[in-house]
Design an enzyme around this catalytic site. Structure first.
Site, PDB file in Angstrom:
ATOM      1  N   LYS A   1      29.036 -58.013  -3.976  1.00  0.00           N
ATOM      2  CA  LYS A   1      28.773 -56.554  -3.217  1.00  0.00           C
ATOM      3  C   LYS A   1      30.562 -56.089  -2.746  1.00  0.00           C
ATOM      4  O   LYS A   1      30.819 -55.118  -2.834  1.00  0.00           O
ATOM      5  CB  LYS A   1      27.821 -56.641  -1.853  1.00  0.00           C
ATOM      6  CG  LYS A   1      26.674 -57.214  -2.456  1.00  0.00           C
ATOM      7  CD  LYS A   1      25.706 -57.093  -1.297  1.00  0.00           C
ATOM      8  CE  LYS A   1      25.937 -57.991  -0.153  1.00  0.00           C
ATOM      9  NZ  LYS A   1      25.823 -59.577  -0.386  1.00  0.00           N
TER      10      LYS A   1
ATOM     11  N   ARG B   1      19.751 -54.780   5.825  1.00  0.00           N
ATOM     12  CA  ARG B   1      19.387 -56.093   5.382  1.00  0.00           C
ATOM     13  C   ARG B   1      17.881 -56.494   5.807  1.00  0.00           C
ATOM     14  O   ARG B   1      17.362 -57.415   5.720  1.00  0.00           O
ATOM     15  CB  ARG B   1      20.282 -56.965   6.249  1.00  0.00           C
ATOM     16  CG  ARG B   1      21.235 -57.795   5.366  1.00  0.00           C
ATOM     17  CD  ARG B   1      22.123 -58.718   6.055  1.00  0.00           C
ATOM     18  NE  ARG B   1      22.983 -59.573   5.816  1.00  0.00           N
ATOM     19  CZ  ARG B   1      24.306 -59.583   5.216  1.00  0.00           C
ATOM     20  NH1 ARG B   1      25.077 -58.296   5.631  1.00  0.00           N
ATOM     21  NH2 ARG B   1      25.097 -60.505   4.964  1.00  0.00           N
TER      22      ARG B   1
ATOM     23  N   ARG C   1      35.392 -68.945  -2.139  1.00  0.00           N
ATOM     24  CA  ARG C   1      36.181 -67.719  -1.780  1.00  0.00           C
ATOM     25  C   ARG C   1      36.986 -67.674  -0.697  1.00  0.00           C
ATOM     26  O   ARG C   1      36.892 -68.148   0.389  1.00  0.00           O
ATOM     27  CB  ARG C   1      35.138 -66.451  -2.033  1.00  0.00           C
ATOM     28  CG  ARG C   1      34.238 -66.320  -0.888  1.00  0.00           C
ATOM     29  CD  ARG C   1      33.404 -65.371  -0.938  1.00  0.00           C
ATOM     30  NE  ARG C   1      32.794 -65.295   0.230  1.00  0.00           N
ATOM     31  CZ  ARG C   1      31.467 -64.245   0.491  1.00  0.00           C
ATOM     32  NH1 ARG C   1      31.082 -63.488  -0.484  1.00  0.00           N
ATOM     33  NH2 ARG C   1      30.735 -63.998   1.448  1.00  0.00           N
TER      34      ARG C   1
ATOM     35  N   ARG D   1      36.406 -67.413   5.274  1.00  0.00           N
ATOM     36  CA  ARG D   1      35.458 -67.136   6.356  1.00  0.00           C
ATOM     37  C   ARG D   1      34.836 -68.336   6.892  1.00  0.00           C
ATOM     38  O   ARG D   1      34.500 -69.296   6.244  1.00  0.00           O
ATOM     39  CB  ARG D   1      34.575 -66.159   5.910  1.00  0.00           C
ATOM     40  CG  ARG D   1      34.799 -64.689   5.589  1.00  0.00           C
ATOM     41  CD  ARG D   1      33.783 -63.806   5.086  1.00  0.00           C
ATOM     42  NE  ARG D   1      32.379 -64.191   5.447  1.00  0.00           N
ATOM     43  CZ  ARG D   1      31.447 -63.341   4.980  1.00  0.00           C
ATOM     44  NH1 ARG D   1      31.540 -62.300   3.950  1.00  0.00           N
ATOM     45  NH2 ARG D   1      30.313 -63.379   5.439  1.00  0.00           N
TER      46      ARG D   1
ATOM     47  N   ARG E   1      22.042 -68.449   5.030  1.00  0.00           N
ATOM     48  CA  ARG E   1      22.320 -66.959   4.951  1.00  0.00           C
ATOM     49  C   ARG E   1      21.334 -66.497   3.671  1.00  0.00           C
ATOM     50  O   ARG E   1      20.789 -65.472   3.587  1.00  0.00           O
ATOM     51  CB  ARG E   1      23.666 -66.679   4.517  1.00  0.00           C
ATOM     52  CG  ARG E   1      24.457 -66.557   5.953  1.00  0.00           C
ATOM     53  CD  ARG E   1      25.983 -66.683   5.724  1.00  0.00           C
ATOM     54  NE  ARG E   1      26.652 -65.783   4.757  1.00  0.00           N
ATOM     55  CZ  ARG E   1      27.741 -65.709   4.222  1.00  0.00           C
ATOM     56  NH1 ARG E   1      28.447 -67.005   4.104  1.00  0.00           N
ATOM     57  NH2 ARG E   1      28.336 -64.987   3.480  1.00  0.00           N
TER      58      ARG E   1
HETATM   59  P1  AMP Z   1      28.287 -60.500   5.173  1.00  0.00           P
HETATM   60  O1  AMP Z   1      29.765 -60.171   5.364  1.00  0.00           O
HETATM   61  O2  AMP Z   1      27.744 -59.361   4.847  1.00  0.00           O
HETATM   62  O3  AMP Z   1      28.085 -61.598   4.473  1.00  0.00           O
HETATM   63  O4  AMP Z   1      27.862 -60.732   6.779  1.00  0.00           O
HETATM   64  C1  AMP Z   1      28.052 -61.739   7.501  1.00  0.00           C
HETATM   65  C2  AMP Z   1      27.182 -62.095   8.520  1.00  0.00           C
HETATM   66  O5  AMP Z   1      27.226 -60.953   9.373  1.00  0.00           O
HETATM   67  C3  AMP Z   1      25.690 -62.121   8.031  1.00  0.00           C
HETATM   68  O6  AMP Z   1      25.431 -63.628   7.775  1.00  0.00           O
HETATM   69  C4  AMP Z   1      25.063 -61.892   9.436  1.00  0.00           C
HETATM   70  O7  AMP Z   1      25.348 -62.732  10.567  1.00  0.00           O
HETATM   71  C5  AMP Z   1      26.025 -60.546  10.002  1.00  0.00           C
HETATM   72  N1  AMP Z   1      25.379 -59.563   9.392  1.00  0.00           N
HETATM   73  C6  AMP Z   1      26.274 -58.517   8.611  1.00  0.00           C
HETATM   74  N2  AMP Z   1      25.478 -57.485   8.252  1.00  0.00           N
HETATM   75  C7  AMP Z   1      24.334 -57.686   8.702  1.00  0.00           C
HETATM   76  C8  AMP Z   1      23.160 -56.895   8.866  1.00  0.00           C
HETATM   77  N3  AMP Z   1      23.059 -55.516   8.313  1.00  0.00           N
HETATM   78  N4  AMP Z   1      21.906 -57.082   9.754  1.00  0.00           N
HETATM   79  C9  AMP Z   1      22.274 -58.140  10.527  1.00  0.00           C
HETATM   80  N5  AMP Z   1      23.298 -58.976  10.256  1.00  0.00           N
HETATM   81  C10 AMP Z   1      24.302 -58.583   9.575  1.00  0.00           C
END
Ligand code: AMP
Length: 216
Positions: free
Chosen positions: A13, A88, A127, A161, A172
Site C-alpha cells: 500500500k 481499518r 523492509r 520500523r 498485525r
Molecule cells: P501501518 O503503518 O499502516 O502498518 O500501521 C502501523 C500501526 O499503526 C498499526 O499496526 C496500528 O497499530 C496503527 N494504525 C495505523 N493505522 C491505523 C488505523 N487506521 N486504525 C488503527 N490503528 C492503526
C-alpha cells in the site's frame, strides 16, 4: 479523486501510494505514518498509541478518526487523497463516509490489494526506508542500485520500523483478518471495490491500479 488502498501489512500500500502521489499530485494519507510521527513527537495521541502499535494491535477508532478528520481539514487534500492504512475497521469506514460527505467530497474507489498471507511475514520483516526521503526498500525484493545509498535522494541512513519483526507482523495479520478484511464486503456493497493482484511486480501493480481507476 479520493481512493483507499486496502490490504494486509506488506501488501504494498505504501509503495503504491508513493508512486501515485508522484504521478497524480494527490496526497498520501497514511495513518501509520501519522501515528509514528505522533509517537516520535511525544504528543498525547502518540503516548496513547505507542504501546498498542508496538503490540501490533489497532489504535482506537476515536483516536484514528480524529487524526484523519484534522488532516482532511488541510486544504492540500482537495487535490485528492490516497488513504493508506485507513479505514481499518467498520466504524472507521462509516466515519470516513461521514467525513467525506460533510466536506462535500466522495470516495471514488477502494482498491483491494490481494496477497498470500504466507509471504507477508517475509515481505514485511525485510523492509526498510530511507531516513531522509522515506523511499522504501527490501533486503531481497528491492535493493538500492548502489548498496547503502538511496536511489531517490542519495541518502545513506536507513530505518527499520519497530513493529516490522516477525512476531508483531503476525499480530498485525490477526488484526487485519479480524477487523479490516470485512471492509472488502463493505466496499463491495457500496459498489466501490476494485481488486488487484498485489503479488505482481511493483510496476505491474501500479498499472493494474491505474486500469482499475479508469481513464483520467
Ligand atoms: P501501518 O503503518 O499502516 O502498518 O500501521 C502501523 C500501526 O499503526 C498499526 O499496526 C496500528 O497499530 C496503527 N494504525 C495505523 N493505522 C491505523 C488505523 N487506521 N486504525 C488503527 N490503528 C492503526
Amino acid at each position: 479523486m479520493n481512493i483507499i488502498l486496502l490490504g494486509p501489512p506488506g501488501a504494498g500500500k505504501g509503495t503504491q501510494a508513493r508512486i501515485l502521489v508522484e504521478t497524480t499530485g494527490f496526497v498520501q494519507l497514511s495513518t501509520g505514518d501519522m501515528l509514528r510521527a505522533a509517537v516520535a513527537a511525544g504528543t498525547e495521541v502518540g503516548r496513547k498509541a505507542k504501546a498498542v502499535m508496538e503490540a501490533g494491535q489497532l489504535v482506537s477508532d476515536d483516536i484514528v478518526i480524529g487524526v484523519v478528520s484534522d488532516r482532511l481539514d488541510e486544504p492540500d487534500t482537495r487535490a485528492g487523497v490516497i488513504f493508506d492504512g485507513f479505514p481499518r475497521t467498520a466504524a472507521q469506514a462509516e466515519a470516513l463516509d461521514r467525513l467525506l460527505a460533510e466536506k462535500g467530497l466522495t470516495l471514488d474507489a477502494a482498491i483491494s490489494m490481494e496477497v498470500d498471507d504466507e509471504l507477508l511475514v517475509d515481505r514485511v520483516s525485510g523492509r526498510y526506508i530511507c531516513a531522509a526521503c522515506g523511499e522504501g526498500y527490501h533486503d531481497r525484493y528491492k535493493k538500492p542500485a548502489q548498496e547503502g545509498v538511496c536511489d531517490a535522494c542519495g541518502g545513506t541512513e536507513f530505518n527499520r520500523r519497530a513493529d516490522d519483526n516477525a512476531e508483531t507482523v503476525r499480530a498485525r495479520l490477526v488484526a487485519y483478518h479480524a477487523d479490516t478484511a470485512p471492509l472488502i464486503d463493505y466496499y463491495t456493497g457500496t459498489g466501490k471495490l476494485k481488486t488487484v493482484d498485489g503479488m505482481a511486480e511493483i510496476d505491474e501493480v501500479t498499472r493494474a491500479i491505474r486500469r482499475a481507476l479508469g481513464p483520467g
